[in-house]
Design an enzyme around this catalytic site. Structure first.
Site: not given
Ligand code: DOR
Ligand code: ZN
Ligand code: ZN
Length: 417
Positions: A55, A57, A59, A89, A173, A218, A284, A288
């Site tokens: 899991h 991300h 980006r 995403n 999720h 999570h 996860d 950012h």
């Molecule tokens: O806190 C989170 N950030 N939860 C998520 O489900 C998505 C993730 C994100 O992509 O920033």
């Molecule tokens: Zn996630």
């Molecule tokens: Zn999530």
């Protein structure tokens, strides 16, 4: 044979002195000694299976000011993760065959470790078309970063049965959107009040009516964990839900979904993990930028980075005697490989030669200056960690002492079949 590594290796559930022979990226022989090949003698250092993070991300494409496939997989390698499974995403979201092909092209040639991509589910998603090219599917029952949200049981039902026919896992999720509130937030406790454990519990019960291989991402609350005992779902836990809670210092930097909860929740999850009751460790990793996180609490985006620090922190807990080695290896490598059907996850003949070498005596503290993630901050700064001395992906050395040694050998675990 291309290479033999020798040391204290975790083979068939325990540590012992072994030589591991590697050819064409796979483990071809395991014996007490193997002669006649280029050898690396690791002495008393430990050889462990490379971690598989189910899991992350990363980006890419579309949000590469936060992370990209190059920096994200470099961070993974630094943290002993030799395979990452990347969430949909991104921009555009990975919900159609053309989006998926676009993503594959955007990331091609960038990866330092192996990877698989998730397809994102909406009622319109081209599930069947994407299935042969994704490692699994993902559905968001509660809103978070991005717009991939499915709230109706009828839609969830259709999605689950379509995914079932593909044979893939549906990672969820699990927060019930109807039980999430959107009141103004100033603190982690406000964020928790808006997203109570009841939202997690309700989502889990609703999922129990679906017929599919469901993986709960999570898991974040004691009640959610207890609710899961009744169902055959597999489950993931993050380091942040086991190590941090709403009392932790960090403000919007620690804003994440599902939220950090109470000390009680945190300790219940940690205990469940340590005693082997949670299938997978998943970071996860949701980076950012500092600029994103420096906004007012209410408008700052949710998510914390973790792909680079999760396994090193767990290795430190293992060294301290808190976490049994067999529990850690099962959750970071064996279970993810078996749940997502990867030819990886163990030091075993016929599997990919993905492994890390660690010196259990070299405990350090997480220092942001040492990290590769583009976001340039960590919720775990100062925590104890053991970073791998060496990391190998399919027999190729990628990192040594935190420095890059090899080429971008990472490839898609699905395309490689
Ligand atoms: O806190 C989170 N950030 N939860 C998520 O489900 C998505 C993730 C994100 O992509 O920033
Ligand atoms: Zn996630
Ligand atoms: Zn999530």
């Amino acid at each position: 044979m291309d290479l033999v590594v020798e040391g204290r290796a975790y083979i068939r559930g325990k540590l012992g002195h072994w030589a591991i022979g590697i050819e064409d990226g796979q483990i071809v022989k395991i014996a007490r000694t193997i002669r006649g090949a280029e050898r690396i003698d690791l002495g008393n250092k430990l050889i462990l299976p490379g971690a598989i993070d189910p899991h992350v991300h990363l980006r890419d494409p579309g949000l590469t000011d936060k992370e990209d496939f190059s920096t994200g997989t470099l961070a993974a390698a630094h943290g002993g993760v030799t395979t990452v499974l990347d969430m949909p995403n991104t921009l555009p979201p990975t919900i159609s065959l053309s989006n998926l092909l676009e993503k594959k092209e955007a990331i091609a040639g960038k990866a330092w470790v192996d990877y698989g991509l998730f397809g994102g589910c909406t009622p319109k998603t081209e599930i069947e078309e994407m299935a042969p090219m994704v490692v699994g599917f993902k559905v968001f029952m509660g809103s978070s970063t991005g717009r991939l949200l499915v709230t109706e049981d009828s839609d969830l039902n259709k999605i689950a049965s379509r995914v079932k026919r593909t044979g893939k896992v549906l990672s969820v999720h699990a927060e019930d959107e109807d039980l999430i509130q959107f009141n103004e937030e100033k603190t982690l406790t406000d964020h928790l009040q808006n997203r109570p454990s009841a939202a997690e519990v309700s989502a889990i019960h609703r999922l129990s009516r679906l017929d599919s291989k469901i993986n709960i991402c999570h898991i974040s609350s004691a009640e959610g964990f207890q609710a899961l005992e009744a169902y055959p779902f597999t489950k993931e836990v993050t380091a942040h839900h086991m190590i941090l809670d709403r009392e932790s210092e960090g403000g919007a930097y620690l804003k994440v979904n599902p939220p950090l909860r109470t000390k009680d929740d945190r300790l219940t999850l940690f205990q469940a993990f340590v005693s082997g009751h949670i299938d997978m460790l998943g970071s996860d990793h949701a980076p950012h930028t500092i600029e994103d996180k420096e906004q007012e609490f209410d408008t700052a985006p949710s998510g914390v980075p973790g792909v680079e620090t999760t396994v090193p922190m767990m290795l430190a807990l293992m060294k301290r005697g808190t976490l049994p080695i067999e529990v850690l290896i099962r959750a970071m490598a064996e279970r993810p490989a078996s749940i997502f059907n990867l030819n990886k996850g163990k030091l075993e003949v016929g599997l990919d030669a993905d492994f890390m070498v660690i010196d259990p005596r070299s405990i350090s503290r997480i220092n942001i200056n040492d990290l590769y993630s583009k976001c340039n901050w960590s919720p775990f700064e100062g925590k104890e960690a053991i970073f791998p001395k060496m990391v190998f992906v399919r027999g190729e050395s990628v990192m040594e002492d935190g420095e890059l040694t090899g080429d971008r050998v990472g490839r898609d675990v699905i395309a490689a079949r």
